[in-house]
Design an enzyme around this catalytic site. Sequence first.
Site, PDB file in Angstrom:
ATOM      1  N   HIS A 213       0.856  -1.171   0.000  1.00  0.00           N
ATOM      2  CA  HIS A 213       0.000   0.000   0.000  1.00  0.00           C
ATOM      3  C   HIS A 213       0.899   1.231   0.000  1.00  0.00           C
ATOM      4  O   HIS A 213       1.526   1.538   1.013  1.00  0.00           O
ATOM      5  CB  HIS A 213      -0.871  -0.039   1.261  1.00  0.00           C
ATOM      6  N   GLU A 280      -3.870   6.963  -3.383  1.00  0.00           N
ATOM      7  CA  GLU A 280      -3.570   5.643  -2.809  1.00  0.00           C
ATOM      8  C   GLU A 280      -3.419   4.621  -3.914  1.00  0.00           C
ATOM      9  O   GLU A 280      -4.275   4.531  -4.792  1.00  0.00           O
ATOM     10  CB  GLU A 280      -4.758   5.174  -1.964  1.00  0.00           C
ATOM     11  N   ARG A 297      -7.963  15.071   1.564  1.00  0.00           N
ATOM     12  CA  ARG A 297      -7.722  15.763   2.835  1.00  0.00           C
ATOM     13  C   ARG A 297      -6.242  15.668   3.179  1.00  0.00           C
ATOM     14  O   ARG A 297      -5.496  14.936   2.532  1.00  0.00           O
ATOM     15  CB  ARG A 297      -8.503  15.055   3.949  1.00  0.00           C
ATOM     16  N   ARG A 343       2.325   5.490  15.107  1.00  0.00           N
ATOM     17  CA  ARG A 343       1.114   6.044  15.724  1.00  0.00           C
ATOM     18  C   ARG A 343       1.014   5.503  17.144  1.00  0.00           C
ATOM     19  O   ARG A 343       0.985   4.285  17.344  1.00  0.00           O
ATOM     20  CB  ARG A 343      -0.122   5.642  14.938  1.00  0.00           C
TER      21      ARG A 343
HETATM   22  C1  MV4 Z   1      -7.847  -3.532  -2.406  1.00  0.00           C
HETATM   23  C2  MV4 Z   1      -6.918  -4.481  -1.979  1.00  0.00           C
HETATM   24  C3  MV4 Z   1      -6.679  -5.553  -2.802  1.00  0.00           C
HETATM   25  N1  MV4 Z   1      -7.325  -5.667  -3.982  1.00  0.00           N
HETATM   26  N2  MV4 Z   1      -8.458  -3.679  -3.579  1.00  0.00           N
HETATM   27  C4  MV4 Z   1      -7.868  -0.939   1.596  1.00  0.00           C
HETATM   28  C5  MV4 Z   1      -8.080   0.506   1.802  1.00  0.00           C
HETATM   29  C6  MV4 Z   1      -8.778   0.997   0.587  1.00  0.00           C
HETATM   30  N3  MV4 Z   1      -8.221   2.232   0.165  1.00  0.00           N
HETATM   31  C7  MV4 Z   1      -8.563  -0.065  -0.441  1.00  0.00           C
HETATM   32  N4  MV4 Z   1      -7.911  -1.154   0.210  1.00  0.00           N
HETATM   33  C8  MV4 Z   1      -7.544  -2.260  -0.473  1.00  0.00           C
HETATM   34  N5  MV4 Z   1      -8.146  -2.454  -1.661  1.00  0.00           N
HETATM   35  C9  MV4 Z   1      -8.202  -4.740  -4.345  1.00  0.00           C
HETATM   36  N6  MV4 Z   1      -8.843  -4.870  -5.509  1.00  0.00           N
HETATM   37  C10 MV4 Z   1      -6.265  -4.281  -0.763  1.00  0.00           C
HETATM   38  C11 MV4 Z   1      -6.600  -3.175  -0.004  1.00  0.00           C
HETATM   39  C12 MV4 Z   1      -5.887  -3.018   1.220  1.00  0.00           C
HETATM   40  C13 MV4 Z   1      -6.034  -3.949   2.261  1.00  0.00           C
HETATM   41  C14 MV4 Z   1      -6.895  -5.037   2.184  1.00  0.00           C
HETATM   42  C15 MV4 Z   1      -7.026  -5.949   3.215  1.00  0.00           C
HETATM   43  C16 MV4 Z   1      -6.273  -5.759   4.376  1.00  0.00           C
HETATM   44  C17 MV4 Z   1      -5.426  -4.690   4.473  1.00  0.00           C
HETATM   45  C18 MV4 Z   1      -5.289  -3.776   3.427  1.00  0.00           C
HETATM   46  C19 MV4 Z   1      -4.418  -2.688   3.550  1.00  0.00           C
HETATM   47  C20 MV4 Z   1      -4.295  -1.804   2.540  1.00  0.00           C
HETATM   48  C21 MV4 Z   1      -5.026  -1.967   1.357  1.00  0.00           C
END
Ligand code: MV4
Length: 507
Positions: A213, A280, A297, A343
């Site tokens: 991420h 992001e 933001r 944090r």
């Molecule tokens: C996802 C993903 C994997 N595949 N979408 C989490 C926050 C939001 N901004 C979008 N997020 C995610 N979207 C797809 N198609 C993984 C995340 C994700 C996440 C998912 C499960 C557990 C922790 C996570 C941490 C960051 C992002």
Amino acid sequence: MPEPTTKIQKILIANRGEIAVRIIRACRDLGIPTVAVYSEADRTALHVRFADEAVNIGAPAPRESYLRMEKIIAAAKKTGADAIHPGYGFLSENADFAQAVADEGLVFIGPSPSAIATMGDKQAARTAVKKRGVPLVPGTEPGLRDDELFAVAEQIGFPVMVKAAGGGGGKGMRSVNNRESLPELLATARREAESAFGNGEVYLEKLLVGARHIEFQILADTHGNTIHLGERECSIQRRHQKLVEEAPSVFVDDDLRRRMGDMAIAAAESVGYVNAGTIECLVDEDKNFYFLEMNTRLQVEHPVTELVTGIDLVKEQIRIARGRRMGPTESFLNPKGWAIECRINAEDPYNNFLPSVGQITTLLTPTGPGVRVDSGVYGGYEITPYYDSMIAKMICWGEDRAEAMLRMRRALSEYKIMGVKHNIPFHINLLNSFSFIAGKIDTMFVEQRFSMDTYEASPTDADLESAAIAATIFAHRKRQLASQVVAPAKRDTSNWKWVGRYERLHK
Ligand code: MV4
């Protein structure tokens, strides 16, 4: 001809806690008087003490105070504030609030209502950025019937993710492992989205597993200049609450940074974005990157970007809201060193991160070279159950990642918070984890491969590989620095023990 400027002579901060304090500090540096708003539970909060004026806006529950647009706007009118900074959370990404502020002739320190609305609808955001060629996670277009959704799911392949158009930040998302469960999960997701966001629209995306991420900080002024200030690595999180962020990311090389940065700027420009914002992304092992969403933001983790760029992002936000051009851009393009943020939450890492309330009886805050603490609390402060459990952020800077980590370990070991449970032991253990030291982290790391007892488990092959990488990193450091690597934290790193030793030494 002088640049057109918007008059800002007093700023109301529509927030609380550390971010309200952070914004008040930028205002004071600029010589701008401030107005705090506070709930009944926050009469004695730090942001109220630091602001020049403060207005009570109601009962502790956010719905009765920090989420009440009309009370906040009335407070601005009453005190003669001409601008409102929303901070993060609460009303910060509410397009109706930004519009209401403008309708009252006040300046909203943030993007336009339309940019907030477009990026707030995660499907509309995908459509907008796609027009500029921004890479998206493979997924569905808006307005499809169920049979069309099923067809696209087959095409992109399971597992897929169902996401609410009105969600974001991990809210309203669920993974679907096979075609059999899709119809039912789709129906459930729609119902939940309708009740949680007042918008039952959902869409599908391919589920990307094991990705990182990574997000890009954007600044855009009203003169058509949009720049990025590099990336932040945000993979260390638990249940969509980030715990540690750093800048830059060990995973991003100059070429990837250039390509992702261009993409981030195009995404922001696609909605005519002005002010500070964040793009992001998910980045997979092969360094393919995908736009996820834009946060319209200032973010919690903005200080790591500030420490590597030397930019005061809140000052820039105010400068942009005044209609001025951004500061000299060359300094933006020369990030220096490394920054890590931990944090500090009033949560018990030994009990499933259960929030802890009560009075902070003793507080000793670290300082020294490379240490910044943005805090909303003080010794004697009472932590209440009404708001989130983040009480401070500690951000450490170093010439390189190793120095930033060593300073963070030093500072964490100095930090003493008594009276409430807190997650400092988690951070100490994380900074002792081979995987973290080696930068081998993804979004599943904390939940799946880390425990407070990691150091007691026998190392896996992956651990040993990480350790070898870590050893290589540390071998490049001075012997003196390497020798400061302390033993892993056990349960006896609690403050009670520390105070006990302190007392023994001085009796
Ligand atoms: C996802 C993903 C994997 N595949 N979408 C989490 C926050 C939001 N901004 C979008 N997020 C995610 N979207 C797809 N198609 C993984 C995340 C994700 C996440 C998912 C499960 C557990 C922790 C996570 C941490 C960051 C992002």
